[in-house]
Write a protein that holds these residues in place. Structure first.
Motif, PDB file in Angstrom:
ATOM      1  N   ASP A 155       0.041   4.261  -0.048  1.00  0.00           N
ATOM      2  CA  ASP A 155      -0.501   5.362   0.746  1.00  0.00           C
ATOM      3  C   ASP A 155      -0.197   5.196   2.225  1.00  0.00           C
ATOM      4  OD1 ASP A 155      -1.744   6.741  -1.436  1.00  0.00           O
ATOM      5  OD2 ASP A 155      -3.273   5.178  -1.453  1.00  0.00           O
TER       6      ASP A 155
ATOM      7  N   GLU B 165     -14.800   1.526  -1.568  1.00  0.00           N
ATOM      8  CA  GLU B 165     -13.958   1.607  -2.760  1.00  0.00           C
ATOM      9  C   GLU B 165     -14.039   0.332  -3.590  1.00  0.00           C
ATOM     10  OE1 GLU B 165     -10.474   4.703  -1.210  1.00  0.00           O
ATOM     11  OE2 GLU B 165     -10.097   2.535  -1.230  1.00  0.00           O
ATOM     12  N   HIS B 166     -14.177  -0.812  -2.906  1.00  0.00           N
ATOM     13  CA  HIS B 166     -14.250  -2.087  -3.633  1.00  0.00           C
ATOM     14  C   HIS B 166     -15.544  -2.206  -4.443  1.00  0.00           C
ATOM     15  CE1 HIS B 166     -13.767  -6.352  -4.484  1.00  0.00           C
ATOM     16  NE2 HIS B 166     -14.989  -6.555  -4.027  1.00  0.00           N
TER      17      HIS B 166
ATOM     18  N   ASN C 245     -15.757   0.804  -7.057  1.00  0.00           N
ATOM     19  CA  ASN C 245     -14.600   0.900  -7.960  1.00  0.00           C
ATOM     20  C   ASN C 245     -14.102   2.344  -8.059  1.00  0.00           C
ATOM     21  OD1 ASN C 245     -12.652  -0.285  -9.575  1.00  0.00           O
ATOM     22  ND2 ASN C 245     -13.799   0.073 -11.472  1.00  0.00           N
ATOM     23  N   TYR C 246     -14.166   3.044  -6.941  1.00  0.00           N
ATOM     24  CA  TYR C 246     -13.715   4.438  -6.876  1.00  0.00           C
ATOM     25  C   TYR C 246     -12.816   4.597  -5.664  1.00  0.00           C
ATOM     26  CZ  TYR C 246     -13.800   9.441  -5.837  1.00  0.00           C
ATOM     27  OH  TYR C 246     -13.430  10.732  -5.547  1.00  0.00           O
ATOM     28  N   LYS C 247     -11.662   5.200  -5.874  1.00  0.00           N
ATOM     29  CA  LYS C 247     -10.721   5.408  -4.787  1.00  0.00           C
ATOM     30  C   LYS C 247     -10.731   6.868  -4.365  1.00  0.00           C
ATOM     31  CE  LYS C 247      -5.921   4.746  -3.342  1.00  0.00           C
ATOM     32  NZ  LYS C 247      -4.582   4.246  -3.712  1.00  0.00           N
TER      33      LYS C 247
ATOM     34  N   ASP D 154       0.852  -1.188   0.000  1.00  0.00           N
ATOM     35  CA  ASP D 154       0.000   0.000   0.000  1.00  0.00           C
ATOM     36  C   ASP D 154       0.892   1.244   0.000  1.00  0.00           C
ATOM     37  OD1 ASP D 154      -1.761   2.084   0.538  1.00  0.00           O
ATOM     38  OD2 ASP D 154      -3.050   0.834   1.803  1.00  0.00           O
TER      39      ASP D 154
ATOM     40  N   HIS E 286      -5.925   7.298   3.448  1.00  0.00           N
ATOM     41  CA  HIS E 286      -5.592   5.877   3.573  1.00  0.00           C
ATOM     42  C   HIS E 286      -4.490   5.653   4.591  1.00  0.00           C
ATOM     43  CE1 HIS E 286      -7.649   6.151  -0.326  1.00  0.00           C
ATOM     44  NE2 HIS E 286      -8.030   4.920  -0.087  1.00  0.00           N
TER      45      HIS E 286
ATOM     46  N   TYR F 254     -11.306   2.014   8.408  1.00  0.00           N
ATOM     47  CA  TYR F 254     -10.590   1.286   7.359  1.00  0.00           C
ATOM     48  C   TYR F 254     -11.530   0.346   6.610  1.00  0.00           C
ATOM     49  CZ  TYR F 254      -7.419  -2.039   5.138  1.00  0.00           C
ATOM     50  OH  TYR F 254      -6.784  -2.840   4.220  1.00  0.00           O
TER      51      TYR F 254
ATOM     52  N   GLN G 203      -9.561  10.340  -3.158  1.00  0.00           N
ATOM     53  CA  GLN G 203      -8.331  11.079  -3.417  1.00  0.00           C
ATOM     54  C   GLN G 203      -8.023  12.085  -2.303  1.00  0.00           C
ATOM     55  OE1 GLN G 203      -6.423  10.155  -5.951  1.00  0.00           O
ATOM     56  NE2 GLN G 203      -7.985   8.633  -6.504  1.00  0.00           N
TER      57      GLN G 203
ATOM     58  N   VAL H  77     -14.090   2.421   4.376  1.00  0.00           N
ATOM     59  CA  VAL H  77     -13.499   3.000   3.167  1.00  0.00           C
ATOM     60  C   VAL H  77     -13.155   1.919   2.154  1.00  0.00           C
ATOM     61  CG1 VAL H  77     -11.481   4.241   2.273  1.00  0.00           C
ATOM     62  CG2 VAL H  77     -12.629   5.044   4.343  1.00  0.00           C
ATOM     63  N   LYS H  78     -12.554   0.832   2.611  1.00  0.00           N
ATOM     64  CA  LYS H  78     -12.152  -0.229   1.690  1.00  0.00           C
ATOM     65  C   LYS H  78     -13.355  -0.909   1.043  1.00  0.00           C
ATOM     66  CE  LYS H  78      -7.712  -0.002   1.724  1.00  0.00           C
ATOM     67  NZ  LYS H  78      -6.972   0.314   0.474  1.00  0.00           N
TER      68      LYS H  78
END
Length: 326
Positions: A166, A258-259, A262-264, A164, A271, A251, A266, A254-255
């Motif tokens: 980040d 995002e999963h 399909n968006y992370k 990772d 992170h 954690y 910024q 957020v994970k």
């Protein structure tokens, strides 16, 4: 922004104030985790007075946290400075495996702690015969072995570990083993969460009933129940459990988001913050024990006094006074 760069042929390493600050935060966290958990372990091993079996579970948690502070956290300090993993794929895979194994040990241990507190309230007259130290030690050995076995397939897989960039920490790539990942999550989180929710709901409901004056016809049972419910270990263990889950909830949230989207995100340092907030849970346990456990505070004082020979007499008196209070 302060930038220091060193050029060596094709290599270019940039040291910025941000990277040095993050590396410093990780280093300080590692030192704090190691020092506090060494103190917990030394305190429990040094204590020779009457103790509760819950201390066996707390000792197991401290060992898991200490291993995290020694083997996991320090290996992220230098990568945070150079912005890349420098120890190779094998070490990265081992660190990822160790992380999830220690996390699983903590989850299962919290489940056993909740069961222990439940039995103290549910069967106050038989608690000491049901929850023996030998039985609890066997449960802890079983927990460590089962956690190590349950998490080893990704370690033996052919998928590469994930670094990772980040948070500057290695993790196992569970995405390439979706079916296995879901199965492990169900086996770990399902029984643990259900057990914790049920046991503490029962404990606090019994506390409420006792305070409201609900009549209990068996006087011996009522006396034993009242004594067990007055034990501060119930609240202390509950705070430990809640702190653990609160530390890792950001954690996980957020994970998962995002999963599935399909968006992370910024957001700068997001992170980094959520990962190390979860790992920082290994430090909070010591503060919670000091704040909410009178027996642990006494054990810490005894441990400190044993470090100086001139306080041996006072140490003995402390133990005598404690036995008299019990």
């Amino acid at each position: 922004m302060i930038v220091l760069s060193t050029d060596n042929h094709d290599n270019n390493t940039r040291f910025t104030l941000e990277t040095l600050t993050q590396a410093g935060i990780i280093f300080v966290m590692g030192v704090a985790i190691i020092v506090t958990n060494v103190l917990i372990i030394a305190t429990f091993l040094n204590f020779r007075g009457p103790s509760e079996v819950i201390n066996i579970y707390l000792l197991s948690l401290a060992v898991a946290d200490l291993l995290c502070g020694i083997l996991v956290v320090p290996l992220s300090v230098y990568p945070a400075i150079v912005q890349q993993w420098v120890y190779g794929d094998v070490v990265c895979r081992l660190i990822g495996y160790l992380e999830v194994t220690l996390w699983s040990v903590s989850i299962f241990t919290f489940m056993w702690i909740s069961v222990d507190r439940y039995l103290a309230v549910r069967k106050p007259l038989r608690y000491e015969t049901v929850q023996t130290k030998t039985r609890c030690q066997c449960w802890m050995v079983f927990t460590w072995i089962s956690a190590a076995m349950l998490c080893c397939p990704p370690l033996l897989g052919f998928n590469k570990p994930h670094f990772d960039r980040d948070a500057y920490i290695c993790m196992l790539d569970w995405g390439n083993m979706a079916a296995y990942s879901v199965t492990v999550a169900i086996l770990m989180l399902g029984p643990s969460l259900i057990t914790i929710i049920y046991t503490y709901t029962y404990i606090f409901s019994m506390m409420k009933k006792l305070r409201s004056g609900v009549p209990i016809h068996d006087k011996e049972y009522a006396t034993a129940l009242s004594e067990n419910l007055s034990n501060p270990s119930h609240v202390m263990s509950f705070v430990l459990v809640v702190t653990f889950w609160l530390s890792w909830t950001p954690y996980a949230t957020v994970k998962l988001y995002e999963h599935f989207t399909n968006y992370k995100f910024q957001v700068p340092y997001l992170h980094f913050s959520i990962v190390w907030l979860g790992i920082l849970n290994s430090f909070w346990k010591a503060l919670i024990l000091v704040a909410l456990s009178p027996q642990f505070r006494l054990a810490v004082r005894i441990f400190c006094m044993t470090l100086c020979c001139r306080y041996k007499g006072r140490l003995q008196s402390e133990l005598i006074d404690m036995d008299g209070d019990d």
